[in-house]
Scaffold this active site. Structure first.
Site, PDB file in Angstrom:
ATOM      1  N   GLY A 114      35.686  31.476  39.618  1.00 22.20           N
ATOM      2  CA  GLY A 114      35.902  31.044  41.153  1.00 22.20           C
ATOM      3  C   GLY A 114      36.983  31.175  41.992  1.00 22.20           C
ATOM      4  CG  ASP A 149      50.896  32.415  41.184  1.00 19.40           C
ATOM      5  OD1 ASP A 149      49.809  32.418  41.704  1.00 19.40           O
ATOM      6  OD2 ASP A 149      52.049  33.182  41.380  1.00 19.40           O
ATOM      7  N   GLY A 150      48.032  30.910  41.951  1.00 20.65           N
ATOM      8  CA  GLY A 150      47.601  30.725  42.839  1.00 20.65           C
ATOM      9  C   GLY A 150      47.713  31.253  44.260  1.00 20.65           C
ATOM     10  NE  ARG A 207      39.191  37.365  50.872  1.00 28.24           N
ATOM     11  CZ  ARG A 207      39.130  37.609  49.491  1.00 28.24           C
ATOM     12  NH1 ARG A 207      39.116  38.563  49.221  1.00 28.24           N
ATOM     13  NH2 ARG A 207      38.501  36.471  48.366  1.00 28.24           N
ATOM     14  CG  ASP A 291      34.869  38.171  38.695  1.00 26.12           C
ATOM     15  OD1 ASP A 291      34.229  39.360  38.379  1.00 26.12           O
ATOM     16  OD2 ASP A 291      35.929  38.146  39.865  1.00 26.12           O
ATOM     17  CG  ASN A 292      35.983  41.406  42.049  1.00 21.59           C
ATOM     18  OD1 ASN A 292      36.355  40.144  42.443  1.00 21.59           O
ATOM     19  ND2 ASN A 292      36.369  42.209  41.222  1.00 21.59           N
TER      20      ASN A 292
HETATM   21  P1  AMP Z   1      40.370  39.675  40.535  1.00 20.11           P
HETATM   22  O1  AMP Z   1      41.121  40.440  39.920  1.00 20.11           O
HETATM   23  O2  AMP Z   1      41.859  39.558  41.429  1.00 20.11           O
HETATM   24  O3  AMP Z   1      38.800  39.446  41.588  1.00 20.11           O
HETATM   25  O4  AMP Z   1      40.039  37.854  40.510  1.00 20.11           O
HETATM   26  C1  AMP Z   1      39.769  37.190  39.186  1.00 20.11           C
HETATM   27  C2  AMP Z   1      39.940  35.938  38.602  1.00 20.11           C
HETATM   28  O5  AMP Z   1      41.370  35.528  39.168  1.00 20.11           O
HETATM   29  C3  AMP Z   1      39.324  35.094  39.908  1.00 20.11           C
HETATM   30  O6  AMP Z   1      38.594  33.989  39.608  1.00 20.11           O
HETATM   31  C4  AMP Z   1      40.396  34.840  40.946  1.00 20.11           C
HETATM   32  O7  AMP Z   1      40.390  33.500  41.934  1.00 20.11           O
HETATM   33  C5  AMP Z   1      41.464  34.649  39.771  1.00 20.11           C
HETATM   34  N1  AMP Z   1      43.085  34.571  40.052  1.00 20.11           N
HETATM   35  C6  AMP Z   1      43.341  35.989  40.591  1.00 20.11           C
HETATM   36  N2  AMP Z   1      45.118  35.990  40.633  1.00 20.11           N
HETATM   37  C7  AMP Z   1      45.390  34.746  40.951  1.00 20.11           C
HETATM   38  C8  AMP Z   1      46.369  33.963  41.145  1.00 20.11           C
HETATM   39  N3  AMP Z   1      47.535  34.546  41.608  1.00 20.11           N
HETATM   40  N4  AMP Z   1      46.264  32.892  40.737  1.00 20.11           N
HETATM   41  C9  AMP Z   1      44.864  31.873  40.533  1.00 20.11           C
HETATM   42  N5  AMP Z   1      43.998  32.399  40.138  1.00 20.11           N
HETATM   43  C10 AMP Z   1      43.894  33.890  40.361  1.00 20.11           C
HETATM   44 MG    MG Z   2      38.336  39.030  42.570  1.00 22.71          MG
END
Ligand code: AMP
Ligand code: MG
Length: 544
Positions: A114, A149-150, A207, A291-292
């Site tokens: 998510g 941390d979002g 974005r 998910d990407n």
């Molecule tokens: P990504 O590898 O960037 O595609 O992220 C994989 C998952 O981790 C996705 O659900 C992102 O929203 C979550 N995510 C990545 N970095 C963070 C972050 N700093 N805080 C919260 N969720 C994260």
């Molecule tokens: Mg992602």
């Protein structure tokens, strides 16, 4: 009598437009409104407000995305804009939300993921009639943050902003970047996952895309047995994002399943076109988890991506993937297909019969292979496929390029100057600049290049096309500028010192990647030695 405008009075900054969201309007949301990490069932989003930041300042703003959205320069330069683009203020009509999705990560089912740090603001009509969604990446935790941390740091935000804009201007399907805002807050990151965490400047990218729905949206519904929800999501996606297809909500049974199949076929086609674009320009996504993968075939989630300097199909920029190299350059088409199979598995919950789905995937693979050949021929200025001789020409060229470090971008760009009608046409002389160690080239390799140049020359003469026409066609598909890893890294290092000149230069040169730009001649250069093993320039972790 005509009056002249009073220029001494500041004109009013236009009000922020009102946004809406079909995704929210049409699909079921989470009833829980508190913002804590959790599993969300039977719902496709959670309403969540961005967490305010200390002092937002706009660092970058895309002129062309602004034009699409009808935002004028004054609005983009305003404090109001920085507040909106950091989540400190919301657009009228907006109920910000995070989407629920799952995914396969590095080949393993990872369950619910998510929008852990992306918050959707809603959508606006674009000047060309499309509807565009705005999403803040790094706007604070959501129910999908899984304890993280979002937030996002400046280095990864610069990389996302520049690369998504670079890809757009290269003609590769991608999400866009409207803005990059510095938050004024620090974010703690352990960049190498080695226990050395440090504070870094925080940033938020806004974005923009017609849709941010991913393969993982559908997968999670299927994995959880939420069949009705899955159907509602498919129908929404077709109506909102594939409007040229008939509305499946208006039919039932076999007729409805037929529309789903036609839609899946188009998702395959778009995914293939995206990967073809990557292969043409030398882009490695780095994290092709499901998910990407965008349901619209847009390049999405710019993390530890990279650009090929020397042509090496084995290369991946992602340190997390250094062992298995699952997402290496040369394997991207196979992984896209694997991901499409995962999407197909999810859709089978409602499609039931695997036979036509299997057929679509097989046809897709065949079509991708011939589109790849066509694309590769276009890089050589060859108009149409002429049989096995062309396959051999391509195979030998790619073997030659991989034999010794050869800069992909420089090679193809210089190849356009090869004119076999000139008596002294010397291919190796023309492309010499592309070799990283020309002095180390063996006699045998020289001979192979000469032999290849002879076959290429015969092939070129056979197509009776003016040299200048072929050259222009080649220069329209072989970029002069790509966002080399070390260039983005240099811009980031300067930005950390408060010097944004290089950032702005890159933001400008990327607008015309197929045009040789004298003013930016320094960017048409091989990767320097220092960048070979430098973190950020040659390898990246998922930390962002
Ligand atoms: P990504 O590898 O960037 O595609 O992220 C994989 C998952 O981790 C996705 O659900 C992102 O929203 C979550 N995510 C990545 N970095 C963070 C972050 N700093 N805080 C919260 N969720 C994260
Ligand atoms: Mg992602």
């Amino acid at each position: 009598m005509a009056t002249t405008a009073d220029t001494s009075r500041p004109s009013k900054i236009p009000d922020a437009p009102t946004v809406s969201s079909r995704y929210m309007d049409v699909l079921p949301g989470d009833e829980q409104r508190d913002n804590y990490a959790r599993q969300v069932n039977s719902a496709l989003f959670s309403i969540v407000a961005p967490t305010p930041v200390s002092s937002p300042t706009t660092l970058l703003c895309s002129k062309s995305v602004c034009a699409d959205l009808g935002f004028d320069r004054q609005f983009c330069a305003s404090e109001e804009f920085a507040a909106l683009m950091s989540g400190n203020k919301t657009f009228p009509g907006s109920a910000p939300f995070a989407m629920r999705y799952g995914g396969h990560q590095f080949g393993q089912w990872a369950g619910q993921l998510g929008d852990g740090r992306a918050i959707n603001l809603g959508e606006l009509p674009a000047s060309d009639g499309r509807v565009l969604n705005l999403q803040l990446k790094g706007a604070g935790p959501t129910p999908y943050s899984r304890g993280a941390d979002g937030r996002a740091v400046l280095r990864s935000s610069v990389r996302e902003y520049l690369c998504s804009e670079a890809m757009f201007h290269l003609g590769v399907p991608t999400t866009r970047a409207l803005s990059l805002v510095l938050t004024g807050d620090e974010v703690l990151r352990d960049m190498f996952y080695d226990g050395n965490a440090a504070d870094e400047p925080g940033a938020i990218v806004c974005r923009v895309a017609p849709s941010f729905i991913r393969f993982g949206h559908f997968q999670l519904c299927a994995y959880r047995g939420e069949t009705q929800l899955l159907e509602r999501l498919i129908e929404h996606t077709i109506v909102a994002d594939y409007p040229h297809l008939p509305n499946p909500g208006l039919c039932a049974g076999a007729e409805k399943r037929q529309i789903y199949l036609r839609w899946f076929e188009q998702v395959c086609k778009r995914t293939g076109d995206m990967v073809l674009g990557w292969m043409r320009v030398g882009f490695v996504h780095g994290v092709m988890n499901t998910d990407n993968m965008s349901i619209l075939g847009l390049t999405i989630d710019y993390g530890p991506y990279g650009w090929i300097d020397d042509y090496n199909p084995e290369w991946t920029p992602n340190t997390t993937d250094a062992q298995g190299r699952r997402y290496r350059f040369g394997q991207q088409a196979d992984i896209a297909l694997w991901n499409l199979y995962q999407l197909a598995n999810a859709l089978l919950v409602v499609l039931e019969d695997p036979e036509p789905v299997q057929q679509i995937l097989q046809d897709y693979q065949r079509d991708y292979d011939s589109a790849w050949t066509q694309m590769m021929l276009s890089k050589l200025g060859l108009v149409s496929y002429q049989g096995e001789g062309d396959d051999a020409l391509l195979t030998e060229l790619l073997a030659l390029l991989a034999e010794q470090e050869t800069d992909m971008t420089i090679f193809y760009r210089r190849l356009a100057d090869f004119n076999p009608d000139l008596p002294a046409a010397d291919l190796l002389g023309l492309v010499g600049e592309a070799f990283y160690a020309p002095e180390a080239m063996s006699q045998e390799l020289r001979e192979r290049y000469r032999a290849w140049a002879q076959s290429y020359a015969i092939r070129i003469r056979g197509q009776a096309l003016e040299h200048e026409t072929r050259k222009a066609a080649m220069n329209a598909v072989n970029p002069w500028f790509v966002l080399r890893n070390y260039l983005a890294q240099e811009a980031i290092e300067h930005a950390h010192e408060g010097d944004y000149a290089m950032l702005h230069a890159l933001d400008e040169v990327l607008l015309n990647p197929y045009v040789e730009q004298e003013r930016f001649a320094q960017f048409f250069a091989k990767r320097p030695e220092w960048a070979r093993h430098r973190a950020g320039a040659s390898m990246l972790s998922c930390s962002s």
